[in-house]
Motif scaffolding. Structure first.
Motif, PDB file in Angstrom:
ATOM      1  N   ARG A 287       2.722 -11.768  14.695  1.00 48.59           N
ATOM      2  CA  ARG A 287       1.893 -11.168  13.650  1.00 48.59           C
ATOM      3  C   ARG A 287       2.747 -10.368  12.671  1.00 48.59           C
ATOM      4  N   ARG A 288       3.689  -9.602  13.208  1.00 45.18           N
ATOM      5  CA  ARG A 288       4.590  -8.842  12.335  1.00 45.18           C
ATOM      6  C   ARG A 288       5.405  -9.775  11.441  1.00 45.18           C
ATOM      7  N   ALA A 289       5.945 -10.828  12.051  1.00 42.71           N
ATOM      8  CA  ALA A 289       6.777 -11.765  11.294  1.00 42.71           C
ATOM      9  C   ALA A 289       5.971 -12.465  10.209  1.00 42.71           C
ATOM     10  N   LEU A 290       4.723 -12.782  10.511  1.00 44.26           N
ATOM     11  CA  LEU A 290       3.870 -13.450   9.535  1.00 44.26           C
ATOM     12  C   LEU A 290       3.583 -12.543   8.343  1.00 44.26           C
ATOM     13  N   TYR A 291       3.127 -11.329   8.616  1.00 41.71           N
ATOM     14  CA  TYR A 291       2.722 -10.442   7.525  1.00 41.71           C
ATOM     15  C   TYR A 291       3.908  -9.846   6.779  1.00 41.71           C
ATOM     16  N   ALA A 292       5.109 -10.039   7.306  1.00 41.40           N
ATOM     17  CA  ALA A 292       6.296  -9.622   6.562  1.00 41.40           C
ATOM     18  C   ALA A 292       6.465 -10.448   5.289  1.00 41.40           C
ATOM     19  N   HIS A 293       5.778 -11.588   5.220  1.00 39.99           N
ATOM     20  CA  HIS A 293       5.851 -12.414   4.016  1.00 39.99           C
ATOM     21  C   HIS A 293       5.061 -11.814   2.856  1.00 39.99           C
ATOM     22  N   VAL A 294       4.138 -10.904   3.169  1.00 37.60           N
ATOM     23  CA  VAL A 294       3.344 -10.271   2.116  1.00 37.60           C
ATOM     24  C   VAL A 294       4.168  -9.158   1.473  1.00 37.60           C
ATOM     25  N   THR A 295       4.274  -9.186   0.163  1.00 36.43           N
ATOM     26  CA  THR A 295       5.014  -8.148  -0.558  1.00 36.43           C
ATOM     27  C   THR A 295       4.127  -7.543  -1.639  1.00 36.43           C
ATOM     28  N   MET A 296       4.399  -6.313  -1.983  1.00 37.41           N
ATOM     29  CA  MET A 296       3.595  -5.650  -2.996  1.00 37.41           C
ATOM     30  C   MET A 296       4.022  -6.072  -4.405  1.00 37.41           C
ATOM     31  N   PRO A 297       3.054  -6.274  -5.293  1.00 35.51           N
ATOM     32  CA  PRO A 297       3.371  -6.728  -6.657  1.00 35.51           C
ATOM     33  C   PRO A 297       4.197  -5.699  -7.416  1.00 35.51           C
TER      34      PRO A 297
ATOM     35  N   GLU B  73      -1.700  -4.263  -6.371  1.00 31.98           N
ATOM     36  CA  GLU B  73      -1.316  -3.717  -5.073  1.00 31.98           C
ATOM     37  C   GLU B  73      -2.538  -3.212  -4.312  1.00 31.98           C
ATOM     38  N   GLU B  74      -3.457  -2.585  -5.018  1.00 33.20           N
ATOM     39  CA  GLU B  74      -4.679  -2.100  -4.369  1.00 33.20           C
ATOM     40  C   GLU B  74      -5.488  -3.258  -3.797  1.00 33.20           C
ATOM     41  N   LEU B  75      -5.551  -4.373  -4.524  1.00 33.57           N
ATOM     42  CA  LEU B  75      -6.272  -5.543  -4.030  1.00 33.57           C
ATOM     43  C   LEU B  75      -5.614  -6.102  -2.771  1.00 33.57           C
ATOM     44  N   VAL B  76      -4.287  -6.153  -2.770  1.00 34.55           N
ATOM     45  CA  VAL B  76      -3.557  -6.653  -1.606  1.00 34.55           C
ATOM     46  C   VAL B  76      -3.804  -5.748  -0.397  1.00 34.55           C
ATOM     47  N   ARG B  77      -3.734  -4.457  -0.601  1.00 30.82           N
ATOM     48  CA  ARG B  77      -3.931  -3.523   0.514  1.00 30.82           C
ATOM     49  C   ARG B  77      -5.362  -3.578   1.045  1.00 30.82           C
ATOM     50  N   GLN B  78      -6.321  -3.810   0.172  1.00 26.02           N
ATOM     51  CA  GLN B  78      -7.705  -3.950   0.629  1.00 26.02           C
ATOM     52  C   GLN B  78      -7.846  -5.140   1.568  1.00 26.02           C
ATOM     53  N   LEU B  79      -7.200  -6.240   1.230  1.00 23.21           N
ATOM     54  CA  LEU B  79      -7.261  -7.424   2.089  1.00 23.21           C
ATOM     55  C   LEU B  79      -6.534  -7.188   3.405  1.00 23.21           C
TER      56      LEU B  79
ATOM     57  N   PRO C 273      -6.948 -14.744  -5.093  1.00 16.01           N
ATOM     58  CA  PRO C 273      -7.168 -15.190  -6.481  1.00 16.01           C
ATOM     59  C   PRO C 273      -8.533 -14.774  -7.023  1.00 16.01           C
ATOM     60  N   GLN C 274      -9.559 -14.818  -6.166  1.00 12.39           N
ATOM     61  CA  GLN C 274     -10.884 -14.410  -6.615  1.00 12.39           C
ATOM     62  C   GLN C 274     -10.935 -12.908  -6.882  1.00 12.39           C
ATOM     63  N   ARG C 275     -10.210 -12.127  -6.090  1.00 18.30           N
ATOM     64  CA  ARG C 275     -10.157 -10.681  -6.327  1.00 18.30           C
ATOM     65  C   ARG C 275      -9.493 -10.388  -7.674  1.00 18.30           C
ATOM     66  N   VAL C 276      -8.410 -11.087  -7.945  1.00 17.21           N
ATOM     67  CA  VAL C 276      -7.717 -10.892  -9.224  1.00 17.21           C
ATOM     68  C   VAL C 276      -8.616 -11.341 -10.378  1.00 17.21           C
ATOM     69  N   ALA C 277      -9.285 -12.478 -10.191  1.00 19.38           N
ATOM     70  CA  ALA C 277     -10.176 -12.991 -11.236  1.00 19.38           C
ATOM     71  C   ALA C 277     -11.315 -12.010 -11.514  1.00 19.38           C
TER      72      ALA C 277
ATOM     73  N   ARG D 117      -1.991  -1.755  11.195  1.00 25.57           N
ATOM     74  CA  ARG D 117      -1.941  -2.376   9.880  1.00 25.57           C
ATOM     75  C   ARG D 117      -0.618  -3.115   9.724  1.00 25.57           C
ATOM     76  N   PRO D 118      -0.631  -4.356   9.219  1.00 25.79           N
ATOM     77  CA  PRO D 118       0.616  -5.096   9.052  1.00 25.79           C
ATOM     78  C   PRO D 118       1.573  -4.367   8.119  1.00 25.79           C
ATOM     79  N   ALA D 119       2.844  -4.405   8.472  1.00 24.71           N
ATOM     80  CA  ALA D 119       3.856  -3.791   7.616  1.00 24.71           C
ATOM     81  C   ALA D 119       4.196  -4.739   6.480  1.00 24.71           C
ATOM     82  N   VAL D 120       4.179  -4.227   5.274  1.00 21.64           N
ATOM     83  CA  VAL D 120       4.539  -5.029   4.108  1.00 21.64           C
ATOM     84  C   VAL D 120       5.531  -4.236   3.294  1.00 21.64           C
TER      85      VAL D 120
END
Length: 306
Positions: free
Chosen positions: A95-105, A126-132, A147-151, A299-302
């Motif tokens: 799980r840690r290795a997977l969510y390490a792929h998420v980076t903040m804009p 960044e707020e949208l990413v953290r909400q997810l 994408p729908q959150r950004v839209a 919470r996943p580390a990003v």
């Protein structure tokens, strides 16, 4: 859980319970499904004879190998490596290795529609990413939702400017090349087999995500002596296949079942049994084996992309 020595009727009890549940909750289980997991094909052949005699024909049957057959198993692990790979702590490492792929804009998204340009700043992205991330949903589901959150953020700006966009406009914005590029950068797609390949072949990557979970010796035990070049070239072991299955479920939710009976559960690792923890009714012989439990999820580390 049903426990007992060989020949004490554990399997018979499990199968009679399946028959009872299908009788008492037939409509619900017809929708959600029932599965009997056995240790081998010989066992499943026996089940094929018993369940019809109990009046039930709609029960799916499989071995554990069938359920984790995402890759071809061509290799084997020595006992120490198999024990560590099968430990419940490996689920958290994955799980840690997977969510390490998420980076903040770090850059805004600018959507061009006609003569207008709509800008969503990096801090709002960044707020949208953290909400997810806070929702603790599957990696792939969150990636699909971004994408729908950004839209939606773009549509809010359109409405403030006096426009009246509808759902079709939101879908079009979500498919906009700028939005798709931002999502690809911030929340990239991850292949589960490639994730496991990197963990077992890259000492630094494993050390980073196993920190506090596996000690140095345990990490050395599961690392490949010679890193593989590709997923197809790897001689995956049965324990590797379970790790890939776990990673697959972290990315995209596996179809749920109403009831699962898992026979000879003492022969499986915690990482294997953990995959069906919510629905499984294990049937096993008493065992003295002791396993580590995975720590509770946080919470996943990003991080920010450098």
């Amino acid at each position: 859980m049903r426990t007992g020595g060989p020949g004490t009727g554990k399997t018979a009890v499990g199968l009679h319970r399946v028959a009872y549940l299908l009788y008492a909750h037939r409509d619900r289980l017809a929708r959600t499904g029932t599965l009997v997991v056995g240790p081998n094909r010989s066992f499943l052949h026996y089940i094929e004879q018993v369940l019809p005699a109990l009046g039930e024909l709609s029960v799916a049957q499989a071995t554990v190998d069938d359920l984790v057959a995402h890759v071809e198993v061509r290799g084997t692990d020595d006992a120490p490596a198999a024990v560590v790979k099968g430990d419940a702590r490996m689920a958290e490492v994955l799980r840690r290795a997977l969510y390490a792929h998420v980076t903040m804009p770090t850059e805004p998204v600018v959507v061009v529609r006609g003569s207008r340009r709509w800008r969503v700043p990096a801090y709002e992205l960044e707020e949208l990413v953290r909400q997810l991330l806070d929702r603790d949903i599957r990696y792939g589901a969150a990636r699909d939702a971004l994408p729908q959150r950004v839209a939606h953020a773009v549509l809010v700006r359109m409405e403030r400017a006096g426009e009246a966009p509808d759902d079709r406009v939101q879908d079009a914005v979500a498919r906009n090349s700028a939005v798709k590029a931002a999502v690809k950068t911030v929340w990239p797609a991850v292949d589960p087999a490639k994730l496991v390949l990197r963990l077992l072949g890259d000492p630094e990557f494993l050390a980073e995500h196993a920190d506090g979970l596996l000690d140095e010796q345990e990490q050395k035990t599961i690392l490949w002596t010679k890193p593989a070049r590709s997923v197809k070239s790897v001689k995956w072991s049965a324990a590797d296949a379970v790790l890939i299955d776990e990673a697959t479920d972290l990315i995209q939710r596996t179809h749920s079942l109403g009831h699962v009976v898992l026979d000879e559960a003492q022969d499986l690792s915690p990482c294997s049994t953990g995959r069906w923890a919510g629905a499984v009714r294990p049937v096993r012989r008493p065992s003295s084996a002791t396993w580590h439990r995975a720590p509770p999820r946080g919470r996943p580390a990003v991080g920010r992309r450098r």
